[in-house]
Every structure is written in structure tokens, then in C-alpha cells.
Design an enzyme around this catalytic site. Structure first.
Site, short mmCIF file in Angstrom:
data_model
loop_
_atom_site.label_atom_id
_atom_site.label_comp_id
_atom_site.label_asym_id
_atom_site.label_seq_id
_atom_site.Cartn_x
_atom_site.Cartn_y
_atom_site.Cartn_z
CD GLU A 41 7.96 -0.43 -3.45
OE1 GLU A 41 7.23 0.29 -2.81
OE2 GLU A 41 8.53 -1.12 -2.63
CG ASP A 42 7.11 2.51 -0.25
OD1 ASP A 42 7.96 1.36 -0.97
OD2 ASP A 42 6.69 2.22 1.19
CG ASP A 57 15.24 -1.76 4.30
OD1 ASP A 57 16.16 -0.36 4.77
OD2 ASP A 57 14.37 -1.67 4.94
CG PHE A 81 11.34 2.45 10.39
CD1 PHE A 81 11.01 2.04 9.11
CD2 PHE A 81 10.18 3.32 10.92
CE1 PHE A 81 10.14 0.52 8.92
CE2 PHE A 81 8.69 2.36 10.49
CZ PHE A 81 8.63 1.09 9.85
CB VAL A 82 11.09 7.78 7.06
CG1 VAL A 82 12.53 8.27 7.56
CG2 VAL A 82 11.48 6.41 5.56
CE LYS A 139 15.31 3.15 4.90
NZ LYS A 139 14.53 2.71 6.73
CE LYS A 183 -1.94 -1.86 3.48
NZ LYS A 183 -2.34 -3.99 3.83
NE ARG A 197 0.09 1.46 5.09
CZ ARG A 197 1.24 0.72 4.25
NH1 ARG A 197 1.66 1.08 3.66
NH2 ARG A 197 1.08 -0.53 5.18
P1 IMP Z 1 12.83 -3.89 1.52
O1 IMP Z 1 12.64 -5.00 1.41
O2 IMP Z 1 14.52 -4.21 2.88
O3 IMP Z 1 13.75 -2.91 0.66
O4 IMP Z 1 12.15 -3.28 2.05
C1 IMP Z 1 11.38 -2.75 1.40
C2 IMP Z 1 10.03 -2.17 2.29
O5 IMP Z 1 9.76 -2.58 3.66
C3 IMP Z 1 9.04 -1.36 1.97
O6 IMP Z 1 8.53 -1.48 0.07
C4 IMP Z 1 8.97 -0.77 2.65
O7 IMP Z 1 6.91 -1.35 2.94
C5 IMP Z 1 9.53 -1.16 4.29
N1 IMP Z 1 10.16 -0.11 4.54
C6 IMP Z 1 11.81 -0.45 4.62
N2 IMP Z 1 12.38 0.83 5.50
C7 IMP Z 1 11.23 1.39 5.56
C8 IMP Z 1 10.89 2.69 6.07
O8 IMP Z 1 11.60 3.34 6.29
N3 IMP Z 1 9.64 2.59 6.39
C9 IMP Z 1 8.59 2.47 6.45
N4 IMP Z 1 8.38 0.87 5.96
C10 IMP Z 1 9.89 1.24 5.58
MG MG Z 2 5.22 -1.93 5.30
#
Ligand code: IMP
Ligand code: MG
Length: 188
Positions: free
Chosen positions: A106-107, A110, A159-160, A138, A50, A172
Site C-alpha cells: 500500500e502507498d 492514514d 496531506f501529501v 501517518k 492506483k 501521482r
Molecule cells: P485511510 O483509509 O484513511 O487509511 O486512507 C487510505 C487512503 O487514503 C490511501 O490509500 C490514499 O488513497 C488516501 N490518502 C490518505 N492520506 C493521503 C495523503 O496524504 N495523500 C494522498 N492520499 C492519501
Molecule cells: Mg486517493
């Protein structure tokens, strides 16, 4: 009936990293680049629910070309602030993307586990091309290498929340991206 007083989400913010005007300016800039690159390609913007919802809604209105939308919803097992690398599809695309020019919206990027899974899943369908647009990156947290074609902001390892990003499904709806007060993490 017991009444409970809850602070509004903005009261839980310690620091704003990206305010609404900064986000709007960046979205406009990304939109202009995407519109130029995809002018005659009839792309499908695949957004990941979402978190990417506000970004997609603002971005697509800055991309005044022929395009369509589709959505994936994924969950990655783990705690509220750490993804585990185990990704699961909760909602798949409504339409096939074979032969289409796909732009994943994508938002936040990470560790990269989520996007690696999503990109492999989409590639299985043999799209004509596939590129990635993420509002926030990040890079210090990356475990899986991911190529970003359109990047909004690089932020440090914090973490944001806000502008689609959640902590425990909350926050959100904040119009900016910020960092929570430490005491919020202790709360149920
Ligand atoms: P990844 O798989 O570790 O790259 O994480 C991606 C997903 O983790 C994103 O689509 C977010 O849903 C969540 N996420 C990663 N970092 C943050 C953050 O700083 N705040 C909120 N959600 C995050
Ligand atoms: Mg999430």
C-alpha cells in the site's frame, strides 16, 4: 481553439518531504527484508490501485525471488483529502489467494479504514498468511488499529502527493512525495 496554460505538477509543490533518492534507498531496504522473509514462500503481492502502483513497480524489482502479483482497486467515499470509512471494491483480485502467502503493498496508511476493509476482505479467502507493507504511515491520524509489518516512512499529519499519491487524481506522476501549496486546494 483556445489554448490553456497549465503549470506542471511540480510547480504546485510547497515542500518536498521525501525526495526520489530517499524513496529509492528505502524501497531497496524494504525489498531486501521482504526477499529474505519470503525467499521460499512464493508470495503474492497484492497491491492497491492506483496509489501503490509506483511503489509496487519499484519494490518488486528489489525482491528477486519467486512471486506473483495481483491487484485490488478500492475507493473510499469522502472528500479528496479525507477518507470517510465507507470503502467499496472497484476491482477485485484476478486469482484466489486461499492458501497463499499474501503481502499487501500500500502507498499510505492514514485512518486505517481502507486497510481494515482490504485485510478483512482478503482474510475471508483464508490465505496461509497475510502481512502489510506500506511506504508511508501517518500514525497521528490512525482511527483503526492496523499492524504494519514493513513500514517505509513515518510522516506527520500532512496531506501529501506524488509517487502514486493523488489530490483529485492528479500529481501521482511526481517522482517525490511533497506537500501542495495552499492555493492549489482552492482550485477546481
Ligand atoms: P485511510 O483509509 O484513511 O487509511 O486512507 C487510505 C487512503 O487514503 C490511501 O490509500 C490514499 O488513497 C488516501 N490518502 C490518505 N492520506 C493521503 C495523503 O496524504 N495523500 C494522498 N492520499 C492519501
Ligand atoms: Mg486517493
Amino acid at each position: 481553439m483556445a489554448t490553456e496554460t497549465r503549470a506542471v505538477p511540480a510547480d504546485d509543490i510547497a515542500e518536498i518531504l521525501l525526495d526520489a533518492p530517499a524513496i529509492a534507498a528505502k524501497v531497496k531496504e524494504l525489498g531486501a527484508r521482504i526477499a529474505a522473509d519470503y525467499a521460499d514462500k512464493d508470495p503474492v503481492l497484492v497491491s492497491i490501485l492506483k496509489g501503490a502502483l509506483p511503489f509496487l513497480a519499484d519494490l518488486m524489482r528489489q525482491v528477486p525471488i519467486r512471486l506473483s502479483l495481483d491487484f485490488l482497486e478500492v475507493s473510499s467515499y469522502g472528500s479528496s483529502t479525507e477518507s470517510s470509512g465507507v470503502v467499496r471494491i472497484l476491482k477485485d483480485l484476478a486469482n484466489p489467494v486461499a492458501g497463499r502467502h499474501v503481502l499487501v503493498v500500500e502507498d499510505i496508511l492514514d485512518t486505517g479504514f481502507t486497510l481494515r476493509y482490504v485485510l478483512e476482505h482478503l482474510n475471508d479467502q483464508k490465505p496461509a498468511s497475510i502481512r502489510l507493507c506500506t511506504l508511508v504511515d501517518k500514525p497521528a491520524r490512525r482511527i483503526v488499529p492496523i499492524t504494519v509489518d514493513y513500514r517505509g516512512f513515518e510522516i506527520p499529519d500532512r496531506f501529501v502527493v506524488g509517487y502514486g499519491l493523488d489530490y483529485g487524481e492528479r500529481y501521482r506522476n511526481l517522482p517525490f512525495i511533497g506537500v501542495l501549496k495552499p492555493e492549489v486546494y482552492g482550485r477546481a
